[in-house]
Design an enzyme around this catalytic site. Structure first.
Site, PDB file in Angstrom:
ATOM      1  N   HIS A   1      94.427  62.366  20.627  1.00 53.35           N
ATOM      2  CA  HIS A   1      95.644  61.953  21.331  1.00 53.35           C
ATOM      3  C   HIS A   1      96.859  62.346  20.514  1.00 53.35           C
ATOM      4  O   HIS A   1      97.943  61.811  20.700  1.00 53.35           O
ATOM      5  CB  HIS A   1      95.665  60.439  21.558  1.00 53.35           C
ATOM      6  CG  HIS A   1      94.376  59.888  22.057  1.00 53.35           C
ATOM      7  ND1 HIS A   1      93.495  59.239  21.231  1.00 53.35           N
ATOM      8  CD2 HIS A   1      93.823  59.924  23.280  1.00 53.35           C
ATOM      9  CE1 HIS A   1      92.441  58.868  21.946  1.00 53.35           C
ATOM     10  NE2 HIS A   1      92.607  59.279  23.176  1.00 53.35           N
TER      11      HIS A   1
ATOM     12  N   ASP B   1      96.341  97.225  31.693  1.00 50.08           N
ATOM     13  CA  ASP B   1      96.332  96.242  30.602  1.00 50.08           C
ATOM     14  C   ASP B   1      96.511  96.890  29.231  1.00 50.08           C
ATOM     15  O   ASP B   1      96.272  96.262  28.219  1.00 50.08           O
ATOM     16  CB  ASP B   1      95.046  95.412  30.655  1.00 50.08           C
ATOM     17  CG  ASP B   1      93.811  96.296  30.732  1.00 50.08           C
ATOM     18  OD1 ASP B   1      93.950  97.507  30.484  1.00 50.08           O
ATOM     19  OD2 ASP B   1      92.723  95.779  31.037  1.00 50.08           O
TER      20      ASP B   1
ATOM     21  N   HIS C   1      94.083 101.715  27.504  1.00 50.07           N
ATOM     22  CA  HIS C   1      93.582 103.065  27.775  1.00 50.07           C
ATOM     23  C   HIS C   1      93.515 103.916  26.504  1.00 50.07           C
ATOM     24  O   HIS C   1      92.519 104.585  26.241  1.00 50.07           O
ATOM     25  CB  HIS C   1      94.458 103.753  28.826  1.00 50.07           C
ATOM     26  CG  HIS C   1      93.984 105.136  29.172  1.00 50.07           C
ATOM     27  ND1 HIS C   1      92.847 105.350  29.917  1.00 50.07           N
ATOM     28  CD2 HIS C   1      94.473 106.363  28.846  1.00 50.07           C
ATOM     29  CE1 HIS C   1      92.666 106.656  30.051  1.00 50.07           C
ATOM     30  NE2 HIS C   1      93.633 107.291  29.414  1.00 50.07           N
TER      31      HIS C   1
ATOM     32  N   SER D   1      87.622 103.976  32.498  1.00 45.81           N
ATOM     33  CA  SER D   1      87.858 105.345  32.036  1.00 45.81           C
ATOM     34  C   SER D   1      86.681 105.810  31.188  1.00 45.81           C
ATOM     35  O   SER D   1      86.299 106.974  31.239  1.00 45.81           O
ATOM     36  CB  SER D   1      89.167 105.440  31.251  1.00 45.81           C
ATOM     37  OG  SER D   1      89.001 104.829  29.983  1.00 45.81           O
TER      38      SER D   1
ATOM     39  N   ALA E   1      98.020 107.059  33.215  1.00 49.57           N
ATOM     40  CA  ALA E   1      97.525 107.300  31.851  1.00 49.57           C
ATOM     41  C   ALA E   1      96.236 108.110  31.864  1.00 49.57           C
ATOM     42  O   ALA E   1      96.034 108.999  31.026  1.00 49.57           O
ATOM     43  CB  ALA E   1      97.307 105.972  31.143  1.00 49.57           C
TER      44      ALA E   1
END
Lengths: 573, 573
Positions: B217, B392, B395, B439, B551
């Site tokens: 707590h 994200d 790559h 990829s 990309a």
């Protein structure tokens, strides 16, 4: 955010290690995933599930008898490789072929698809099962383009149960795809998750907003709306899902209310009450619903609701026993139904017959309680602020709740003809019950102790008031385990009781003795130093350094003073 | 923070409703809590557990055969009232008395203590069991002052199993207190939780710090330290706990690695690998350890480690079957051990015999791969930034990992005398395996497709290169389900392959055709518009509005250009 890791690049692989070491009864570790540690039959279709890591219990938590035969784990939010999938597919195959189950994402479709092709090239009958339950990701006319979210669990459960029957791969896939066809989900997100080693969240949702249909990796949703109340959120989810109920459906559904990581269990239980009510109103019969964290997205805040529109084929498979780390069906212990409980919580209390004199005393106590409750309503905020410096700031609220409940209970008791003792006992219990927490309990003890020296027959005299005060003090100190100087209400209670009792015993009029006692309590309360060091430590610095009177001692002094005022007014009237 | 609620004052009570409606097989709802829905025996000591809400699975999740007989639930982080505890104690009693189990907090001690006193006054033998496992809250000389945290689970499990044997209340309490004596926990907190309806967290921990010993707590800890790596955190927890190992202990321990709410499963699994290693080094044998969310604090970020130093009495009770919503022991399905897996993941591949000419071709391919890997290491950051605008941002990392792994695999293959086809297949699989994600899979398909038109016998001629390029394109488009214009690598791959193949088929020298193909790929890559709208939606606004080359297309063009440079140098050499 994700805080516990070593090399972030090793996060998923290390998590896999840790899980396998924790669950030797369920899985054995292999490169890139895990396979079952125990079998139910030597020949069956193998259900191999998988996808990116970061979604536990998906997918490792669903490997075990009655569910998956193996799980393939990619890096965080990244598909496992074709090679890894093919390798584990070979290990899991037991001669009847392999069904690869995964959520419908480009990388997974690609890798599981290529792995299945490779296994077929080696003579293993491998098929793919891409779960497509997220209705936010594509329209009903494009179901096959939908993403897979928590519906994975329903589809895998049914596919696993079908495989466990020994059915051939065509039949297993037929049943799994039927479940897939009849499973829909919709989710909302409140805040994004943070990948291991990353400084920023993967995505954000504006404060006070929720992303409706936002995917478990932050894929786009259908809209951004103000965060809703639990009942409105339930309505949003239930309505959108029921809009896709198939024709001729029998009205029975499996349901999964899923937390994404930082939206916790009690929130889901609160939401569930509305989901269940609204589904019932719509005529839906729920079958073994689940609510909890079943497919997470690291520490993402949000939740989703999944419905599988069952039929006579799917329902037994949804209900079939299973025993995986994160999902079990079936009892582990033989039991018999419990004795039905007779909960008299609400039963009205009958009071012992009380004398006229005692009822007059009860009326005076009732009037004191009314003054105390009115004062505490007025001082609620002030006491809360005082408490916030040392504690969690709920003291004012607790005192207001307790005193109000005590007054109401006392009024009911008076109406039912209760005597002084019974009325004060009722008030004591109501105070403790509604105020909750420590101060509620203390006040319950205090008033019950006081009541113990009163009766429902004799008129409560000053001597009884003094004896009750001493008894109240003794009980509070014994069960509260507090001494003067502990910076609690006892610091004010003790001088109050001492002054009051000694005054009365010295023949002083009640009103005068009570006034001196209330003043002593006020002095003592003002002298109480800051919260105990232990309580203080975790609080803002301001509260740690400078001193403040203890809220419990202050509220006791305030109550004592209010009663002193009334006693003096009565005397001068 | 806690977001899903209606009236915050009703949060705990509504959550209780929701839980009981979800788990009718385990509990029946009563005022202020729940009692078991199923029994194993008609007469036994009743174990009634409870405390404030907000800690699920504590306490409702531990009601069921082999564990608790009932749970009493207070408001969020507030003790239940004396009345509520006493009422549920009466309902749970089956003639052999009641043990009230709770964590050692002032409000709980007071209310459970007062309730036990009240039941004893009514002739029910009621005892209290205050769990005191948190070693941060008091020294070993003051064990009884310690708070109860996740050790609750170990002590309740053992007490529940003892009660299930039918032992009398003295024996149940003796065993429970023995477990209590031998159970220690230590936790760390990274961030505070937010109460329903509150705007601010209950407490905060400075960014990058961890509060060592901070209570569930927000009670004060022992120190504030910089957040540690997983291995250092494990060392901190393990060392402090083992320092309290009792004399004459047999070295066997129950362990609970507990997440407080926002510290998620995979993080706990990562931490567990270190905890398990360090305990093993210290000679500790773990018995059915648990890792997950067992005692939470709403969405608090942090975790704790609990050890129960077992003995011959306690171990069987820790292992005994139980069947509660949040904890089950015992199998639900009969199984036999699985066939041991023969995981050839690491087995080295033997290559088919290759001709001198094909091995020369393999050497040229190896050199190209070397140039590609070097370029991608250099461009990793740039490609990552480009990807971050649409995806994200991983790559560049994936391409670097994949190309490096492909180069290493190709070097091993060349060293083992592999021909052109085998070497390129090895490189393809290694690329996909290490790069992961979409990829990686695409590049695996691309290179494997290309390899399919080469052989380990004949020298790879220009025609084979052209045919391989077409095959690579076909496989990528079929399994990748991408067309030109989808803003993927296919946008650059198709013009590259068309230009290259047509040039070669028109008799153009390889180097010249490749250069024109690489230029075509570069043009196409630069022309690729922003990420697809769907992907864009959840990204920062900047990325949604303006265009950027894809990309994947860019990295393909870069790889093509590097190879073009090498081919031209070879020609001019």
């Amino acid at each position: 955010m994700t805080r516990i890791h070593d090399d972030p690049e090793r996060f998923a692989a290390t998590a896999l290690d840790g899980f396998c070491r924790l669950h030797p009864r369920h899985v054995q570790r292999v490169a890139g995933g895990a396979v079952r540690a125990a079998e139910t039959r030597s020949a069956k279709v193998a259900l191999v599930i998988g996808g990116g890591s970061g979604h536990y219990p998906a997918f490792l938590g669903y490997v075990g008898p009655g569910l998956g035969d193996a799980a393939v784990c990619g890096d965080v939010f990244a598909s496992p490789s074709t090679q890894g999938i093919a390798r584990i597919g070979r290990l899991a195959d037991r001669g009847m072929g392999v069904v690869f189950g995964f959520g419908n994402y480009a990388g997974d479709v690609l890798n599981f698809g290529a792995a299945a092709e490779r296994l077929r090239g080696e003579g293993i009958d491998a098929r793919i099962l891409a779960v497509v339950d997220d209705l936010a990701s594509a329209g009903p006319d494009e179901r096959r383009k939908r993403r897979g979210v928590a519906g994975d669990v329903a589809v895998f459960k049914i596919a696993g149960a079908a495989a466990e029957t020994g059915a051939d791969i065509d039949e297993v896939l037929r049943l799994a795809e039927r479940a897939n066809e009849r499973t829909v989900s919709l989710g909302v997100a409140f805040a994004g998750c943070t990948l291991p080693g990353a400084k920023e969240p993967l995505f954000t949702v504006p404060k006070g907003q929720m992303g409706v249909g936002l995917g478990i990796h932050g894929e786009p949703g259908v809209s951004e709306e103000p965060a809703a109340s639990a009942s409105d959120l339930a309505a949003l989810l239930v309505d959108k899902l029921l809009a896709e109920r198939p024709d001729g459906w029998n009205g029975r559904a499996a349901a999964i209310l899923n937390g994404l990581g930082a939206t916790k269990y009690e929130e889901l239980f609160v939401l569930w009450t509305h989901v269940a009510d609204q589904l019932a109103e719509a005529g839906v019969t729920l079958v073994e619903p689940e609510a909890g964290e079943l497919v997470t997205s690291l520490d993402m805040a949000g939740c989703s609701l999944t419905l599988t529109f069952l039929d006579d084929e799917l329902e037994p498979l949804w209900l079939a026993p299973c025993d995986a780390a994160a999902m079990r069906r079936g009892a582990t212990i033989e039991t018999s139904p419990a004795a039905p409980v007779r909960d008299e919580a609400e039963a009205a209390r009958a009071f012992p017959a009380a004398s006229e004199a005692s009822r007059e005393g009860a009326a005076r106590i009732l009037a004191h309680l009314g003054a105390i409750a009115a004062m505490l309503r007025e001082k609620e905020h002030e006491l809360g602020q005082l408490d916030a410096l040392a504690g969690d700031g709920d003291h004012g609220q607790g005192m207001r709740r307790g005193a109000t409940a005590a007054l109401e209970a006392a009024e009911r008791a008076a109406g039912a003809g209760a005597g002084a003792r019974s009325l004060l006992e009722e008030a004591a219990d109501a105070w403790a019950d509604r105020a909750g927490g420590t101060s509620g309990a203390i006040w319950g003890l205090l008033l019950r102790g006081w009541a113990a020296k009163l009766s429902d027959e004799a008129e409560p005299g000053d001597a009884d008031v003094a004896a009750g005060a001493r008894e109240a003090r003794d009980r509070v100190m014994r069960l509260g385990r507090a001494q003067v100087g502990d910076k609690t209400l006892v610091d004010a209670l003790v001088p109050f009781v001492e002054t009051l009792a000694r005054g009365i015993e010295a023949g002083e009029p009640l009103a005068a003795a009570w006034r001196r006692a209330a003043d002593a309590a006020t002095q003592a309360a003002e002298a109480t130093a800051p919260m105990t060091p232990r309580l203080g430590r975790a609080r803002p610095l301001a509260a740690r350094s400078i001193g403040h009177p203890d809220a419990g001692a202050v509220s006791l002094a305030l109550c004592a003073s209010v009663v002193a005022d009334r006693l003096e007014r009565q005397r001068t009237d």
